[in-house]
Scaffold this motif. Structure first.
Motif, short mmCIF file in Angstrom:
data_model
loop_
_atom_site.label_atom_id
_atom_site.label_comp_id
_atom_site.label_asym_id
_atom_site.label_seq_id
_atom_site.Cartn_x
_atom_site.Cartn_y
_atom_site.Cartn_z
N TYR A 191 0.84 -1.21 0.00
CA TYR A 191 0.00 0.00 0.00
C TYR A 191 0.87 1.26 0.00
CZ TYR A 191 -3.63 3.30 1.47
OH TYR A 191 -4.50 4.36 1.55
N VAL A 192 1.89 1.28 0.85
CA VAL A 192 2.78 2.44 0.94
C VAL A 192 3.58 2.61 -0.34
CG1 VAL A 192 4.77 3.42 2.16
CG2 VAL A 192 2.92 2.35 3.45
N LEU A 193 4.03 1.48 -0.92
CA LEU A 193 4.81 1.53 -2.16
C LEU A 193 3.93 1.74 -3.39
CD1 LEU A 193 7.38 -1.36 -1.52
CD2 LEU A 193 7.75 1.10 -1.28
N ARG A 194 2.61 1.82 -3.19
CA ARG A 194 1.65 2.07 -4.27
C ARG A 194 1.67 0.97 -5.35
NH1 ARG A 194 -0.56 7.06 -3.75
NH2 ARG A 194 0.54 8.55 -2.41
N LYS A 195 1.87 -0.24 -4.92
CA LYS A 195 1.84 -1.37 -5.86
C LYS A 195 0.43 -1.97 -5.82
CE LYS A 195 6.76 -2.26 -5.85
NZ LYS A 195 7.84 -3.27 -5.90
N LYS A 196 -0.48 -1.27 -6.49
CA LYS A 196 -1.90 -1.59 -6.36
C LYS A 196 -2.27 -2.91 -7.02
CE LYS A 196 -2.55 3.38 -6.52
NZ LYS A 196 -2.93 4.52 -7.39
N THR A 197 -1.65 -3.19 -8.17
CA THR A 197 -1.96 -4.44 -8.86
C THR A 197 -1.54 -5.64 -8.01
OG1 THR A 197 -1.67 -3.39 -11.01
CG2 THR A 197 -1.54 -5.79 -10.94
N LYS A 198 -0.36 -5.54 -7.45
CA LYS A 198 0.16 -6.63 -6.61
C LYS A 198 -0.70 -6.79 -5.36
CE LYS A 198 4.75 -8.24 -5.23
NZ LYS A 198 6.17 -7.85 -5.14
N ARG A 219 -11.45 -15.56 5.02
CA ARG A 219 -11.84 -14.16 5.16
C ARG A 219 -12.00 -13.74 6.61
NH1 ARG A 219 -13.93 -11.60 0.55
NH2 ARG A 219 -15.10 -10.20 1.89
N ASP A 220 -12.07 -14.71 7.52
CA ASP A 220 -12.27 -14.38 8.92
C ASP A 220 -10.96 -14.29 9.72
OD1 ASP A 220 -14.99 -14.14 8.67
OD2 ASP A 220 -15.38 -16.24 9.13
N ARG A 221 -9.84 -14.43 9.05
CA ARG A 221 -8.57 -14.20 9.72
C ARG A 221 -8.30 -12.70 9.76
NH1 ARG A 221 -4.57 -18.35 10.02
NH2 ARG A 221 -3.14 -16.69 10.65
N PRO A 222 -7.86 -12.15 10.91
CA PRO A 222 -7.60 -10.70 10.98
C PRO A 222 -6.64 -10.21 9.92
CG PRO A 222 -7.49 -11.71 13.17
CD PRO A 222 -7.64 -12.83 12.19
N GLU A 223 -5.60 -11.01 9.63
CA GLU A 223 -4.62 -10.59 8.63
C GLU A 223 -5.25 -10.44 7.25
OE1 GLU A 223 -4.45 -13.17 10.64
OE2 GLU A 223 -2.43 -13.55 11.43
N VAL A 224 -6.16 -11.39 6.91
CA VAL A 224 -6.81 -11.34 5.60
C VAL A 224 -7.74 -10.14 5.52
CG1 VAL A 224 -8.37 -12.57 4.04
CG2 VAL A 224 -6.62 -13.84 5.30
N CYS A 225 -8.44 -9.83 6.61
CA CYS A 225 -9.28 -8.63 6.63
C CYS A 225 -8.46 -7.38 6.37
CB CYS A 225 -10.01 -8.51 7.97
SG CYS A 225 -11.33 -9.71 8.21
N CYS A 226 -7.25 -7.35 6.92
CA CYS A 226 -6.36 -6.21 6.70
C CYS A 226 -6.00 -6.09 5.22
CB CYS A 226 -5.08 -6.36 7.52
SG CYS A 226 -5.26 -5.87 9.24
N VAL A 227 -5.67 -7.22 4.60
CA VAL A 227 -5.29 -7.21 3.18
C VAL A 227 -6.45 -6.70 2.34
CG1 VAL A 227 -4.59 -8.61 1.23
CG2 VAL A 227 -3.63 -9.08 3.48
N ILE A 228 -7.67 -7.22 2.60
CA ILE A 228 -8.83 -6.79 1.83
C ILE A 228 -9.10 -5.31 2.05
CG2 ILE A 228 -11.31 -7.13 1.50
CD1 ILE A 228 -10.89 -10.05 2.38
N GLY A 229 -9.01 -4.86 3.29
CA GLY A 229 -9.25 -3.45 3.60
C GLY A 229 -8.24 -2.54 2.91
N GLU A 230 -6.96 -2.94 2.95
CA GLU A 230 -5.93 -2.14 2.28
C GLU A 230 -6.19 -2.10 0.78
OE1 GLU A 230 -3.66 -0.42 3.65
OE2 GLU A 230 -2.81 -1.34 5.42
N SER A 231 -6.58 -3.24 0.21
CA SER A 231 -6.81 -3.31 -1.22
C SER A 231 -7.99 -2.43 -1.63
CB SER A 231 -7.07 -4.75 -1.65
OG SER A 231 -7.40 -4.84 -3.01
N LEU A 232 -9.07 -2.48 -0.87
CA LEU A 232 -10.25 -1.69 -1.20
C LEU A 232 -10.01 -0.20 -1.04
CD1 LEU A 232 -13.03 -3.88 0.43
CD2 LEU A 232 -12.54 -3.64 -1.99
N GLY A 244 -7.10 1.37 -1.24
CA GLY A 244 -6.07 1.92 -2.10
C GLY A 244 -6.23 1.58 -3.56
N ASN A 245 -7.36 0.93 -3.90
CA ASN A 245 -7.51 0.40 -5.24
C ASN A 245 -8.14 1.42 -6.18
OD1 ASN A 245 -7.71 -1.46 -7.40
ND2 ASN A 245 -7.85 -3.10 -5.90
N THR A 246 -7.32 2.28 -6.74
CA THR A 246 -7.78 3.25 -7.72
C THR A 246 -6.80 3.24 -8.87
OG1 THR A 246 -6.56 5.02 -6.62
CG2 THR A 246 -8.86 4.75 -6.00
#
Length: 276
Positions: A191-198, A211-224, A226-228
């Motif tokens: 997210y910080v490096l702006r590698k949105k596709t990755k 989807r119920d693992r906290p780490e996975v929720c973080c990944v989905i949240g970051e993706s949503l 920063g996904n522009t």
């Protein structure tokens, strides 16, 4: 009291006296309601067995007798240093790096003691250059250990060497494609490096696993969040409410996990009234 009987009584007592709907550490009473813990503790008070000492430390910690819990857990790791759960429990009992330094001479000279130093520093996000050196030292003893490589990557992240941390996480996912531990940090790096596709690929990959693992929720949240622009997930699928649901799920699942990075959700909830 035998080791098996003590553990069975402890598990039965914990299941019987749950704390209900409380979700945060501040919601717990200072003295647990579970009256069975005291009787279990009496049965193992004089034990010298390392696993019963571990159980004793858990009970003492739950009873808010922190100093006694630390003593019992140190005795346990001294007698049997390979029980990593004991080291994790000891880390939860120690307040900060200063207290850890005072207790260091009481800990056994062992590989797990080196790992404990790094683990405790990571739990408190109090990483220094010497912790990174310790990771390298451990890797000379147990090379290619995924857990220690993950620790090294997190150390590099905290020390702001993001590119090197990203490379290590890439190597980890090649070795273990289903490894969930640490992907929340990995997603923050992308997210910080702006590698949105990755980041989008990472979110799609792990959202189908758990989807119920906290780490996975973080990944989905970051993706949503920063996904522009350059993206894989269609823009029409990325809505503020969907991200809000992800963050809400994260806060419910991981209420006791203070290490979860959800800072990116702050701006989301500032604008929630536009979408409600």
């Amino acid at each position: 009291m035998s080791e098996r009987k003590a553990y069975e009584d402890f598990e039965r007592a914990i299941r019987k006296h749950q704390y209900g709907a409380r979700t945060g550490p501040k919601d717990y009473p200072r003295q647990p309601r579970n009256s069975a813990l005291a009787s279990i503790l009496d049965g193992i008070q004089r034990t010298k067995d390392p696993f019963l000492l571990f159980l004793k430390g858990l009970i003492l910690h739950r009873l808010n007798r922190r100093d006694e819990a630390i003593e019992s857990l140190i005795l346990s790791v001294t007698a049997y240093p390979w029980n990593w759960s004991t080291w994790e429990a000891l880390s939860r009992c120690i307040k900060d790096r200063i207290e850890l330094a005072k207790l260091r001479h009481l800990l056994p000279s062992h590989l797990t003691q080196l790992m404990f130093q790094v683990y405790s520093a990571l739990e408190r996000e109090a990483i220094e250059d010497e912790d990174l050196d310790e990771c390298n030292r451990i890797l000379t003893i147990i090379p290619d250990c995924p857990m220690v490589i993950g620790w090294k990557a997190q150390c590099l992240y905290i020390l702001k060497d993001l590119e090197e941390a990203e490379l290590l996480f890439d190597q980890l996912l090649v070795k273990d494609p289903f490894r969930i531990e640490g992907i929340d940090v990995y997603s923050a790096i992308l997210y910080v490096l702006r590698k949105k596709t990755k980041l989008s690929k990472l979110a799609r990959r792990f959202s189908s696993m758990s989807r119920d693992r906290p780490e996975v929720c973080c990944v989905i949240g970051e993706s949503l969040s920063g996904n522009t622009g350059d993206h894989l997930i269609p823009l029409q699928e990325i809505t503020i409410p969907s991200e809000a649901n992800t963050i809400r799920r994260l806060s419910t699942i991981a209420a006791l996990y203070s290490w979860i990075p959800i800072v990116s959700a702050h701006g989301l909830f500032l604008d929630m009234h536009f979408w409600s």
